[in-house]
Design a protein around this motif. Structure first.
Motif, mmCIF file in Angstrom:
data_model
loop_
_atom_site.group_PDB
_atom_site.id
_atom_site.type_symbol
_atom_site.label_atom_id
_atom_site.label_comp_id
_atom_site.label_asym_id
_atom_site.label_seq_id
_atom_site.Cartn_x
_atom_site.Cartn_y
_atom_site.Cartn_z
ATOM 1 N N ARG A 148 4.227 6.619 -43.422
ATOM 2 C CA ARG A 148 3.755 7.260 -42.191
ATOM 3 C C ARG A 148 3.736 6.265 -41.024
ATOM 4 O O ARG A 148 4.076 6.614 -39.885
ATOM 5 N N HIS A 151 7.171 5.881 -39.655
ATOM 6 C CA HIS A 151 7.516 7.015 -38.787
ATOM 7 C C HIS A 151 6.843 6.888 -37.424
ATOM 8 O O HIS A 151 7.458 7.132 -36.372
ATOM 9 N N THR A 152 5.578 6.489 -37.406
ATOM 10 C CA THR A 152 4.871 6.307 -36.141
ATOM 11 C C THR A 152 5.562 5.268 -35.272
ATOM 12 O O THR A 152 5.687 5.422 -34.052
ATOM 13 N N GLY A 155 9.511 6.972 -34.768
ATOM 14 C CA GLY A 155 9.530 8.289 -34.167
ATOM 15 C C GLY A 155 10.491 9.294 -34.757
ATOM 16 O O GLY A 155 10.141 10.460 -34.919
ATOM 17 N N ASP A 156 11.688 8.872 -35.095
ATOM 18 C CA ASP A 156 12.715 9.760 -35.635
ATOM 19 C C ASP A 156 13.339 9.027 -36.819
ATOM 20 O O ASP A 156 14.047 8.027 -36.635
ATOM 21 N N MET A 174 11.339 14.198 -37.333
ATOM 22 C CA MET A 174 11.402 13.849 -35.913
ATOM 23 C C MET A 174 10.014 13.490 -35.385
ATOM 24 O O MET A 174 9.058 13.354 -36.155
ATOM 25 N N GLY A 175 9.890 13.359 -34.076
ATOM 26 C CA GLY A 175 8.684 12.826 -33.467
ATOM 27 C C GLY A 175 7.427 13.601 -33.752
ATOM 28 O O GLY A 175 6.326 13.026 -33.790
ATOM 29 N N ASP A 176 7.544 14.933 -33.957
ATOM 30 C CA ASP A 176 6.335 15.726 -34.197
ATOM 31 C C ASP A 176 5.801 15.559 -35.616
ATOM 32 O O ASP A 176 4.698 16.026 -35.922
ATOM 33 N N GLY A 177 6.572 14.894 -36.501
ATOM 34 C CA GLY A 177 6.112 14.675 -37.870
ATOM 35 C C GLY A 177 6.016 15.927 -38.709
ATOM 36 O O GLY A 177 5.442 15.903 -39.803
ATOM 37 N N MET A 178 6.603 17.027 -38.240
ATOM 38 C CA MET A 178 6.506 18.300 -38.948
ATOM 39 C C MET A 178 7.006 18.184 -40.388
ATOM 40 O O MET A 178 8.098 17.697 -40.640
ATOM 41 N N ASN A 179 6.174 18.587 -41.321
ATOM 42 C CA ASN A 179 6.481 18.658 -42.757
ATOM 43 C C ASN A 179 6.604 17.287 -43.408
ATOM 44 O O ASN A 179 7.046 17.182 -44.556
#
Length: 313
Positions: A148, A151-152, A155-156, A174-179
């Motif tokens: 995580r 990803h932070t 971003g992508d 992607m940036g919203d971290g969806m799923n």
């Protein structure tokens, strides 16, 4: 010469695009005698490593009747002039045990391409860590917090298993971290298995380029595998379009830097995956794209392969 191919079942070949088939065609054209066997055909018996192999003859067809074969018989692997390992992943425990048998065969005099020890040492995803100057930001871990955090930071990102092939199990977050939570839980098996995370490379839209190395020499054309619309996976197995093209300057820089050192490790045939300017995988088990490059450019990769093999043997 007698050439044995350790491969998947012959009846599973898609001969119109299969690189192993292209090798067999070139071998038969040169007058070599071709044999084929599978991993489960190998055995250790009274100090010998043997394989229950069958001699095959190509018919010139490219359909279900592409070969004729004799009955399987046991042969010491050292009786062949070359054993060409073309077993597809997954690199599971059965694959690992096969490399142990091949090690023993090599010690008894068998000539094996690629070397079994190198097949073990060069995980196709992890091996890029040996050449960090050519790699985008990358993390290998099973830890949820580290994944995580990666990803932070970037971003992508792409998450993928370390033992997959053909685009299986590759996810873009992607940036919203969806799923992201579900993807990490699934791929790591709830923290029990390490996976790879890489910063997303936008140039995937132009293709995931396969660059082939043959005994330390770079094939002058790459196959750019361009993802289907709505997909980020540059894999022919999931519908990417293969477009052959000359190597870029950066492609050649990466390939020539790696070529001799990989050959020295016993990696006779290697397929580099390059996206944009970045190395993403080092494929050593059964690199492909021979037929697509030959069909689109006229450059016979299988001929180059056997020129090098004949000189080596």
């Amino acid at each position: 010469m007698k050439i044995a191919f350790l491969a998947d079942p012959l009846d599973s070949f898609k001969v119109w695009k299969d690189s192993t088939f292209a090798m067999m065609v070139e071998a038969q054209k040169r007058g070599h005698v071709i044999y084929a066997f599978e991993s489960q055909d190998m055995a250790y018996s009274d100090g010998d490593i043997v394989a229950r192999a069958r001699q095959i003859v190509l018919t010139g067809k490219e359909d279900a009747n592409w070969y004729r074969s004799e009955e399987k018989k046991f042969f010491p692997l050292a009786a062949f002039d070359a054993v060409i390992v073309r077993k597809d992943p997954p690199f599971d425990m059965n694959y690992l045990y096969s490399t142990y048998l091949l090690d023993l065969a090599e010690a008894a005099g068998a000539r094996i391409f690629n070397r079994p020890a190198a097949l073990r040492d060069y995980n196709e995803k992890m091996a890029i860590a040996r050449f960090p100057q050519f790699v985008v930001p990358t993390l290998v871990s099973s830890d949820d917090a580290l994944l995580r955090e990666f990803h932070t930071q970037h971003g992508d990102v792409i998450f993928k298993p370390l033992d997959g092939m053909g685009g299986a199990g590759i996810f873009r977050i992607m940036g919203d971290g969806m799923n992201m939570g579900s993807v990490i839980e699934t791929l790591t098996e709830n923290g029990g298995r390490a996976i790879m995370a890489q910063k997303f490379i936008p140039q995937i839209a132009l293709g995931d380029k396969r660059v082939l190395l043959i005994n330390g020499t770079v094939v002058p054309y790459a196959l750019a595998r361009i993802p289907q619309k709505g997909d980020i996976r540059g894999n022919l197995a999931v519908g990417a379009q293969g477009v052959a093209q000359p190597l870029s300057g950066r492609d050649r820089e990466i390939a020539e830097t790696l070529a001799l050192s990989l050959a020295a490790e016993g990696l006779f045939l290697v397929g580099l995956d390059i996206i944009g300017d970045w190395l993403t995988e080092i494929n050593v088990t059964s690199p492909t794209c021979f037929r697509e490059i030959a069909a689109q450019t006229g450059f016979n990769v299988a001929e180059m392969f056997f020129n090098a093999l004949d000189e080596t043997i």
